[in-house]
Design a protein around this motif. Sequence first.
Motif, PDB file in Angstrom:
ATOM      1  N   ALA A 168       0.740  -1.091   0.014  1.00  0.00           N
ATOM      2  CA  ALA A 168      -0.009   0.077   0.083  1.00  0.00           C
ATOM      3  C   ALA A 168       0.801   1.315   0.145  1.00  0.00           C
ATOM      4  CB  ALA A 168      -0.932   0.175   1.187  1.00  0.00           C
ATOM      5  N   ARG A 170       3.712   1.462  -1.325  1.00  0.00           N
ATOM      6  CA  ARG A 170       4.350   1.726  -2.881  1.00  0.00           C
ATOM      7  C   ARG A 170       3.206   2.354  -3.564  1.00  0.00           C
ATOM      8  NH1 ARG A 170       6.389  -3.027  -5.580  1.00  0.00           N
ATOM      9  NH2 ARG A 170       5.120  -4.137  -4.235  1.00  0.00           N
ATOM     10  N   ALA A 171       1.823   1.455  -3.535  1.00  0.00           N
ATOM     11  CA  ALA A 171       0.976   1.967  -4.172  1.00  0.00           C
ATOM     12  C   ALA A 171       0.440   3.583  -3.914  1.00  0.00           C
ATOM     13  CB  ALA A 171      -0.390   1.220  -3.856  1.00  0.00           C
ATOM     14  N   SER A 174       3.138   5.340  -5.957  1.00  0.00           N
ATOM     15  CA  SER A 174       2.735   5.659  -7.461  1.00  0.00           C
ATOM     16  C   SER A 174       1.568   6.220  -7.852  1.00  0.00           C
ATOM     17  CB  SER A 174       2.555   3.962  -7.755  1.00  0.00           C
ATOM     18  OG  SER A 174       2.306   3.895  -9.191  1.00  0.00           O
ATOM     19  N   ASP A 175       0.472   6.120  -7.236  1.00  0.00           N
ATOM     20  CA  ASP A 175      -0.593   6.698  -7.502  1.00  0.00           C
ATOM     21  C   ASP A 175      -1.766   7.068  -6.445  1.00  0.00           C
ATOM     22  OD1 ASP A 175      -3.243   7.658  -8.708  1.00  0.00           O
ATOM     23  OD2 ASP A 175      -2.700   6.681 -10.647  1.00  0.00           O
ATOM     24  N   LYS A 177      -4.361   8.631  -5.625  1.00  0.00           N
ATOM     25  CA  LYS A 177      -6.021   8.441  -5.799  1.00  0.00           C
ATOM     26  C   LYS A 177      -6.151   7.077  -6.127  1.00  0.00           C
ATOM     27  CE  LYS A 177      -8.263  12.544  -6.352  1.00  0.00           C
ATOM     28  NZ  LYS A 177      -7.840  13.870  -7.250  1.00  0.00           N
ATOM     29  N   ALA A 178      -5.561   6.366  -6.973  1.00  0.00           N
ATOM     30  CA  ALA A 178      -5.854   4.995  -7.332  1.00  0.00           C
ATOM     31  C   ALA A 178      -5.693   4.121  -6.106  1.00  0.00           C
ATOM     32  CB  ALA A 178      -4.889   4.333  -8.379  1.00  0.00           C
ATOM     33  N   ALA A 179      -4.658   4.330  -5.235  1.00  0.00           N
ATOM     34  CA  ALA A 179      -4.631   3.800  -3.859  1.00  0.00           C
ATOM     35  C   ALA A 179      -5.685   3.915  -2.904  1.00  0.00           C
ATOM     36  CB  ALA A 179      -3.316   4.141  -3.365  1.00  0.00           C
ATOM     37  N   MET A 180      -6.257   5.083  -3.069  1.00  0.00           N
ATOM     38  CA  MET A 180      -7.725   5.354  -2.243  1.00  0.00           C
ATOM     39  C   MET A 180      -8.662   4.562  -2.758  1.00  0.00           C
ATOM     40  SD  MET A 180      -7.235   9.591  -1.861  1.00  0.00           S
ATOM     41  CE  MET A 180      -8.612   9.982  -1.465  1.00  0.00           C
ATOM     42  N   LEU A 181      -8.654   4.126  -4.038  1.00  0.00           N
ATOM     43  CA  LEU A 181      -9.838   3.375  -4.613  1.00  0.00           C
ATOM     44  C   LEU A 181      -9.465   1.970  -4.415  1.00  0.00           C
ATOM     45  CD1 LEU A 181     -10.289   5.242  -8.083  1.00  0.00           C
ATOM     46  CD2 LEU A 181     -11.806   5.088  -6.166  1.00  0.00           C
ATOM     47  N   PHE A 286      13.394   5.262 -13.454  1.00  0.00           N
ATOM     48  CA  PHE A 286      12.492   4.994 -14.800  1.00  0.00           C
ATOM     49  C   PHE A 286      12.653   6.104 -15.745  1.00  0.00           C
ATOM     50  CE2 PHE A 286      10.244   2.656 -11.527  1.00  0.00           C
ATOM     51  CZ  PHE A 286      10.384   1.580 -11.879  1.00  0.00           C
ATOM     52  N   ARG A 289       8.301   9.998 -17.246  1.00  0.00           N
ATOM     53  CA  ARG A 289       7.035   9.697 -16.851  1.00  0.00           C
ATOM     54  C   ARG A 289       6.020  10.206 -17.922  1.00  0.00           C
ATOM     55  NH1 ARG A 289       5.152   7.400 -11.543  1.00  0.00           N
ATOM     56  NH2 ARG A 289       7.054   6.228 -10.916  1.00  0.00           N
ATOM     57  N   ARG A 290       4.944   9.566 -17.800  1.00  0.00           N
ATOM     58  CA  ARG A 290       3.800  10.015 -18.942  1.00  0.00           C
ATOM     59  C   ARG A 290       3.090  11.240 -18.211  1.00  0.00           C
ATOM     60  NH1 ARG A 290      -1.693   7.125 -18.358  1.00  0.00           N
ATOM     61  NH2 ARG A 290      -1.171   7.201 -16.173  1.00  0.00           N
TER      62      ARG A 290
END
Lengths: 291, 242
Positions: A168, A170-171, A174-175, A177-181, A286, A289-290
């Motif tokens: 979590a 790392r999540a 990484s992102d 909002k996505a982690a909250m989801l 990396f 980034r996008r």
Amino acid sequence: MFELTLQALYSGLLTGTYYALVALGLALVFGTMKIINLAHGELVLLAAYVAYTAESQWSLNPLAAIPFAMVVVSVVAIAVYLLIDRIKKDRELNSLILTFGIGIILTNFVLLVWSADIRSTTTPWFQQAVVFGDLLFSSRSEILFFLISVALVGATWWWLSQTWYGRATRAVSSDRKAAMLMGVNPRQTEILSFVVASILATVAGIAIFTGQVIEPSLGHALTVKAFIITVLAGMGSIPGVLLGAILIGVVEALTVTYFSSSLQELTGMVLFLVVLLLRPQGLFGFGVRRG
Amino acid sequence: MSAALDIKDIRAGYGAVNVLWDVSLSVEAGTTTAILGPNGAGKSTLLRAIMGLVTVSQGDIVVDSCARTGTSTWNMVNEGVVMVPEGRMVFRDMTVEDNLLMGAFPKRTRPRAQANLKTVYQRFPRLSERRRQLAGSLSGGEAQMLALGRGLMEEPRIFLVDEPSLGLAPVIVDEIFAGLRQLKEEGRTIVLVEQNTYKALSVADYVYLMQAGKIVMSQVAADVDVDHLHDLYFARKTGSEH
């Protein structure tokens, strides 16, 4: 000359591993909160002075002082977190000013309480020499904390890759909002990253206290070094942080051997600038980034 | 009549800009509801408002007869309300498998994480082939499958899917919708936001059309006259007002 080079590589390796502990904590907090904790080195300093007090006042072995120092450092780190959390606007930028200020306060607090004198452990066991093949010289403290540091970096890697809260963390890096989801409360991982960073910082602090000497200005120097290593490695790469830390350690040791110890800090900076020029994403980062 | 998800007159938006104007919507358990509408109609904002990612200033969100307005995103997930976000939002620097395991983060799903992982791999064999790859290296279609798979790992009771066809080749879109149809046949409750009207109508039981932050039409999917829908969609004058 060959022997000197070998010794420099060896010393650099031993120093680099505890640099890695400091840098890893900085990188973890940067990952979850996207802030650079400029008071991070002062947490290491605090741990070292707690061990000094434990040894000089209560004749406690510095190793036995680790749990106590961890608690003290974690409490301070959580206080720093709570202060950062109060920033509502432009957290990335304003937190730099806040944590820089906290760093100055902590350094002066150390100065006030423990004075500017250079301190080190008085337990002779740590300072005794360990020599390999009449060639590689080190102290017991260096060997002991080399092993502990490698184990701790490994444990942190295991935590991040194999456990629910590590993943979590790392999540969130990484992102967010996505982690909250995914059902993650990002505040939990933020506090967690501060606590893990404190644990790593504490061990690094005891390593410096038993292997070298401590003084109040050390904290700021460590923050800068950890920052260099983190950027050098590429933000967010754990093997990168370990290798980057060892690289800095080795380059510093080689500089001391071949040139002068006064150039030690300079070479790290030069290396840092060269890497930024040639590989802005860091050695192990990396690509672009996008977005 | 108790709906799985009931939205009553909500207003929501970003800061001073209000996007949703008194939107009401009701989703029956076990049905697929499609929310259609042009860009900027507020479809994604509606889903984000349900998930607590956007502040709801007025109105109620009711899940299984419990008021959930103002609930944090993570607690909505714990209640089984799961969203597959627009643009996939996979964890790019984590492996495919770690992405899926993040889907099993809610405590209620953890005991079945490995079993669910197996099911997702059976459903999307391509994810299984790429399980050790970083999610950032996936193609758009694979990333969408990963986002859906990750959502399924969360064991959704209400599955909100935002623009799954966005930016994908038609043949991949067919594949994604085949997957959605399968989920529908398994009796899941799905809320689908789409711009691809025909595709959405092919899976939906019920259709809402949004425009400028309002619901302008709601109908049983079977009764939808596509020409009329498109008239409304593009706000052509030939369409009847409301």
